[in-house]
Design a protein around this motif. Sequence first.
Motif, PDB file in Angstrom:
ATOM      1  N   UNK A  16       0.779  -1.233   0.000  1.00 13.76           N
ATOM      2  CA  UNK A  16       0.000   0.000   0.000  1.00 13.76           C
ATOM      3  C   UNK A  16       0.812   1.285   0.000  1.00 13.76           C
ATOM      4  N   UNK A  17       2.158   1.184   0.029  1.00 12.43           N
ATOM      5  CA  UNK A  17       2.998   2.379   0.076  1.00 12.43           C
ATOM      6  C   UNK A  17       4.137   2.270  -0.928  1.00 12.43           C
ATOM      7  N   UNK A  18       4.686   3.416  -1.299  1.00 15.34           N
ATOM      8  CA  UNK A  18       5.868   3.431  -2.155  1.00 15.34           C
ATOM      9  C   UNK A  18       7.106   3.189  -1.288  1.00 15.34           C
ATOM     10  N   UNK A  19       8.239   2.912  -1.944  1.00 15.27           N
ATOM     11  CA  UNK A  19       9.473   2.686  -1.190  1.00 15.27           C
ATOM     12  C   UNK A  19       9.878   3.935  -0.410  1.00 15.27           C
ATOM     13  N   UNK A  20       9.668   5.108  -0.987  1.00 11.61           N
ATOM     14  CA  UNK A  20      10.005   6.361  -0.289  1.00 11.61           C
ATOM     15  C   UNK A  20       9.131   6.548   0.950  1.00 11.61           C
ATOM     16  N   UNK A  21       7.855   6.222   0.842  1.00  9.02           N
ATOM     17  CA  UNK A  21       6.955   6.338   1.999  1.00  9.02           C
ATOM     18  C   UNK A  21       7.333   5.327   3.082  1.00  9.02           C
ATOM     19  N   UNK A  22       7.721   4.126   2.669  1.00  9.54           N
ATOM     20  CA  UNK A  22       8.152   3.117   3.647  1.00  9.54           C
ATOM     21  C   UNK A  22       9.416   3.587   4.363  1.00  9.54           C
ATOM     22  N   UNK A  23      10.349   4.167   3.620  1.00 10.96           N
ATOM     23  CA  UNK A  23      11.574   4.675   4.225  1.00 10.96           C
ATOM     24  C   UNK A  23      11.256   5.745   5.275  1.00 10.96           C
ATOM     25  N   UNK A  24      10.317   6.640   4.964  1.00 11.15           N
ATOM     26  CA  UNK A  24       9.925   7.687   5.913  1.00 11.15           C
ATOM     27  C   UNK A  24       9.272   7.087   7.155  1.00 11.15           C
ATOM     28  N   UNK A  25       8.432   6.073   6.971  1.00 10.39           N
ATOM     29  CA  UNK A  25       7.786   5.404   8.115  1.00 10.39           C
ATOM     30  C   UNK A  25       8.821   4.697   9.002  1.00 10.39           C
ATOM     31  N   UNK A  26       9.783   4.038   8.373  1.00  9.55           N
ATOM     32  CA  UNK A  26      10.844   3.371   9.139  1.00  9.55           C
ATOM     33  C   UNK A  26      11.627   4.401   9.946  1.00  9.55           C
ATOM     34  N   UNK A  27      11.942   5.546   9.334  1.00  9.11           N
ATOM     35  CA  UNK A  27      12.676   6.602  10.032  1.00  9.11           C
ATOM     36  C   UNK A  27      11.884   7.151  11.217  1.00  9.11           C
TER      37      UNK A  27
END
Length: 107
Positions: free
Chosen positions: A70-81
């Motif tokens: 449900x998310x792009x790789x950039x959005x996943x990176x932001x969530x992980x951060x």
Amino acid sequence: MRRRNPALRSRPFWAAGAQIHRKRTDMTQNASSTPDEALLQHVAAHRPGRPGKIALDPELRAFVEARLSRMTFAEIEAEVAAHFPPDRRTSLSAIHRWWRRMQRGET
């Protein structure tokens, strides 16, 4: 004249490698379900380098897997951060590399 150590002549040169392989195999067969299990499997598969953070950290892996559909790789990176401390964070390119390996069935 140079003397050789008699202990070195008593076994073939490849015996040490076979012994190391047996130890690695025994370690992977007796591994418990700890984060070290992924590292042991990596060594047993004779893969060069070291496994990535996502492969070694089960919590991070579950976090990323839950958001892949449900998310792009950039959005996943932001969530992980936002959810993990700096030493457990991963980059967009690392997420993409891990995802590609998952698609190929390597992980």
